[in-house]
Design a protein around this motif. Structure first.
Motif, PDB file in Angstrom:
ATOM      1  N   LYS A 329       0.828  -1.331  -0.073  1.00 44.99           N
ATOM      2  CA  LYS A 329      -0.017   0.156   0.203  1.00 44.99           C
ATOM      3  C   LYS A 329       1.036   1.361  -0.054  1.00 44.99           C
ATOM      4  N   ASN A 330       1.941   1.206   0.719  1.00 41.48           N
ATOM      5  CA  ASN A 330       2.860   2.469   1.071  1.00 41.48           C
ATOM      6  C   ASN A 330       3.484   2.509  -0.255  1.00 41.48           C
ATOM      7  N   PHE A 331       4.081   1.442  -1.040  1.00 45.75           N
ATOM      8  CA  PHE A 331       4.650   1.629  -2.433  1.00 45.75           C
ATOM      9  C   PHE A 331       3.653   2.193  -3.424  1.00 45.75           C
ATOM     10  N   LYS A 334       3.499   5.618  -2.873  1.00 44.36           N
ATOM     11  CA  LYS A 334       4.554   6.684  -3.219  1.00 44.36           C
ATOM     12  C   LYS A 334       4.589   6.956  -4.826  1.00 44.36           C
ATOM     13  N   GLN A 335       4.249   5.603  -5.621  1.00 44.19           N
ATOM     14  CA  GLN A 335       4.525   5.592  -6.875  1.00 44.19           C
ATOM     15  C   GLN A 335       3.208   6.534  -7.387  1.00 44.19           C
ATOM     16  N   GLY A 338      -1.868   4.560  -6.204  1.00 47.26           N
ATOM     17  CA  GLY A 338      -2.660   4.204  -5.233  1.00 47.26           C
ATOM     18  C   GLY A 338      -3.218   5.423  -4.385  1.00 47.26           C
ATOM     19  N   TRP A 339      -4.234   5.107  -3.377  1.00 49.12           N
ATOM     20  CA  TRP A 339      -4.717   6.158  -2.711  1.00 49.12           C
ATOM     21  C   TRP A 339      -3.795   6.063  -1.376  1.00 49.12           C
ATOM     22  N   PHE A 340      -4.002   7.224  -0.737  1.00 45.11           N
ATOM     23  CA  PHE A 340      -3.131   7.053   0.602  1.00 45.11           C
ATOM     24  C   PHE A 340      -4.357   6.536   1.642  1.00 45.11           C
ATOM     25  N   HIS A 410      11.642   6.446 -10.495  1.00 41.80           N
ATOM     26  CA  HIS A 410      10.727   7.550 -10.436  1.00 41.80           C
ATOM     27  C   HIS A 410       9.250   7.067 -11.011  1.00 41.80           C
ATOM     28  N   ARG A 411       9.329   5.723 -11.690  1.00 44.00           N
ATOM     29  CA  ARG A 411       8.223   5.094 -12.080  1.00 44.00           C
ATOM     30  C   ARG A 411       8.280   3.714 -12.124  1.00 44.00           C
TER      31      ARG A 411
END
Length: 615
Positions: A329-331, A334-335, A338-340, A410-411
């Protein structure tokens, strides 16, 4: 090996030269890239290798490499070779591999790399097809296995033995020379050569999954352009600080470009692993910052983790899965894919508890792992990426030098094979085929105009044979045009995806799905040698008795495990029969490629009778 390296160090050992990237246009040719690196970074460490005699890891500077290469260059000069002549090398990854190639390239010769574990008849075919005149092999035994397959028309005039135990070896064959007799002792300056970047540098024979290998012709520019583009794509600000751990064969363009020329261009250090079997130990010693790998390596790590987890408490298993879930989820957040989710606040704590242990297995300093050759299973990607391991999937083929796409800092989208590398064009052709154009595309196939015309479109695009879709600049591989099984009811099956899912089960090592034109699917399955004794005992079987593999209750259990592994596939993609074995398919027996892809046609041919029994 009986010659020694002189390790030159400057008097001012505290002086540290920070090398700059050597651009493709500045280098021009692969040998000039090497020469510039040796001149600009003479005292920096270029390579590390394991010395069996002392059980240490000696360091070799760029000055050392220049001196060693100059000696190999003198050795080749004494053979009376002309520019464009072909020389071959069949060694494990080593400083000698590098020195031989650079010496040859500096004389305008064309290098033909050979797999150490390739079948002897295949090696002989390549030597004949390429018209190789000088061959470097490890020892007498390796040469003897190949020599029996060579005919009188062979153009081979010299065979250099790196580790010969027989001093009189050349009495029976005047072509043979132990390296200590052949290699000059004096160090001279490397040749300054104004070579054409567009000229042929190497012929790399593809270890394809079908038929005789084809010689892919790559120019100096092909490889240098790809190396520089990759460095820019990945997005590392200080590439010269990296240390690579090299374990895939240099005879494959994937390792050769990313694990050899990229670090040379960047001024990074490379350490040569002892073997894949000792990889876990070498990770602890070398503590690499970057590795070039294939999915199977991470799959094996994943299998080991799952085996250990299965023996731990429910709480430990739940904590591990929770850490992966939160990390993923964190990854994604950050990319920006996905939602916070407030739960990601726990990620730093879980990383210290779980993630840190996984990082330590990989040495503790790994900054990225470039993964290619095949698709990385989603469960494996989620686990390692979720625990903070930067795995960048890429895509390419020998015919494209090889990298075409790569994920980056970066991606990074694990579901894709990355973004199209700058300077390369990709398009979707007929049958959703991915096609490539740009400076990385090969010159053609050696002595095979028909094969060249078949793989190149009329308007100059390289056909990959892979189905794909392009979203922006990100590429998603959706399947192989030819790797589709069509059952008698017309249903189409993606066997590679199914085999990958089966192989992820800890009980299995390898799998191959069959069923072309049949009413149901069957599978050839190689059981995991480590888990087999336990599985056998559960069924009251003797693990040492080959007849145990034919037990009906065991087969029923295996089919249930396979069904569980394939639960996400359509209902018609069901395996109903199975043939079990404990003998893995290997590169040595010619049943897998260097990147561990199964050679489907050859496996089917070998097990044809067993397949027929399943129907």
């Amino acid at each position: 090996m009986r010659y020694s390296l002189s390790h030159h160090r400057s008097k001012n050992n505290n002086m540290r030269i920070l090398p700059q990237l050597i651009p493709c246009n500045t280098a021009g040719t692969l040998d000039r890239l090497f020469r510039i690196r040796c001149l600009t970074s003479p005292q920096r460490t270029a390579y590390r290798y394991y010395d069996k005699a002392t059980k240490t890891w000696p360091e070799v500077s760029w000055k050392d490499m220049a001196d060693l290469t100059s000696r190999w260059q003198q050795g080749l000069q004494q053979e009376g070779l002309a520019s464009g002549d072909r020389v071959a090398i069949q060694l494990k990854n080593s400083i000698e591999w590098i020195a031989f190639e650079q010496a040859a390239l500096g004389l305008g010769l064309v290098v033909v790399p050979l797999y150490v574990d390739d079948r002897a008849d295949n090696v002989a075919y390549i030597l004949h097809d390429a018209g190789v005149k000088v061959l470097l092999v490890n020892d007498d035994k390796q040469w003897q296995e190949v020599s029996v397959h060579l005919d009188e028309n062979s153009q081979l005039k010299r065979v250099v033995l790196l580790n010969s135990k027989n001093e009189d070896v050349n009495k029976n064959d005047p072509r043979l020379s132990p390296v200590e007799n052949w290699l000059p002792g004096e160090v001279t300056h490397l040749q300054e050569r104004g070579g054409d970047p567009l000229k042929l540098a190497t012929i790399v024979y593809t270890s394809g999954t079908t038929g005789r290998p084809k010689g892919v012709m790559l120019s100096h520019q092909n490889i240098l352009f790809d190396a520089e583009s990759l460095l820019n794509q990945i997005g590392i600000n200080d590439p010269h600080t990296l240390e690579f751990l090299s374990f895939l064969p240099l005879s494959h363009m994937y390792e050769r470009t990313i694990g050899y020329y990229v670090p040379m261009m960047a001024g990074a250090k490379v350490s040569y692993a002892r073997s894949v079997q000792q990889l876990a130990e070498d990770f602890q010693v070398i503590k690499p910052s970057i590795i070039v790998t294939v999915p199977r390596i991470f799959e094996r790590f994943y299998d080991k983790m799952q085996q250990k987890l299965s023996k731990q408490s429910i709480f430990a298993r739940s904590l591990f899965r929770f850490a992966v879930y939160v990390g993923w989820k964190n990854f994604k957040f950050k990319q920006r894919t996905g939602w916070f989710n407030p739960i990601i606040i726990l990620n730093p704590i879980l990383n210290k508890i779980i993630g840190a242990k996984i990082h330590q297995l990989l040495g503790g300093k790994l900054r990225l792992a470039a993964s290619g050759g095949a698709a990385l299973p989603e469960s494996v990607a989620r686990t390692f990426v979720g625990l903070g391991v930067n795995i960048f999937q890429g895509y390419g083929m020998t015919e494209s030098s090889p990298a075409v796409t790569m994920n980056s800092f970066h991606r990074n989208i694990p579901e894709s094979v990355g973004e199209i590398i700058h300077g390369i064009d990709c398009r979707i052709g007929e049958n959703d085929e991915l096609q490539i154009k740009g400076p990385v595309v090969m010159l053609g196939y050696w002595n095979n105009h028909q094969a060249t015309s078949e793989v190149m479109t009329e308007d100059g695009w390289l056909r990959t044979g892979d189905k794909a879709r392009i979203d922006g600049r990100s590429v998603y591989i959706t399947g192989r045009i030819k790797d589709i099984l069509v059952m008698s009811n017309g249903e189409k099956i993606p066997p590679v995806d199914m085999e990958q899912a089966i192989s992820l089960q800890t009980e299995f090592e390898q799998a191959l799905i069959v069923g072309e034109g049949k009413s149901y699917l069957s599978a050839l399955v190689i059981l995991n040698g480590e888990t087999w004794p336990q599985l056998a005992q559960q069924h009251g079987l003797d693990p040492l008795d080959p007849e145990s593999l034919k037990n009906k209750k065991l087969m029923a259990t295996v089919l249930k495990l396979i069904a569980a592994a394939l639960h996400n596939f359509p209902g018609y993609a069901k395996v109903r029969r199975v043939h079990l074995s404990l003998q893995p398919w290997t590169l040595e027996d010619g049943l897998v490629t260097a990147t561990l892809k199964i050679k489907r046609a050859l496996v089917v041919k070998k097990f044809q009778q067993d397949i027929e029994k399943m129907y």
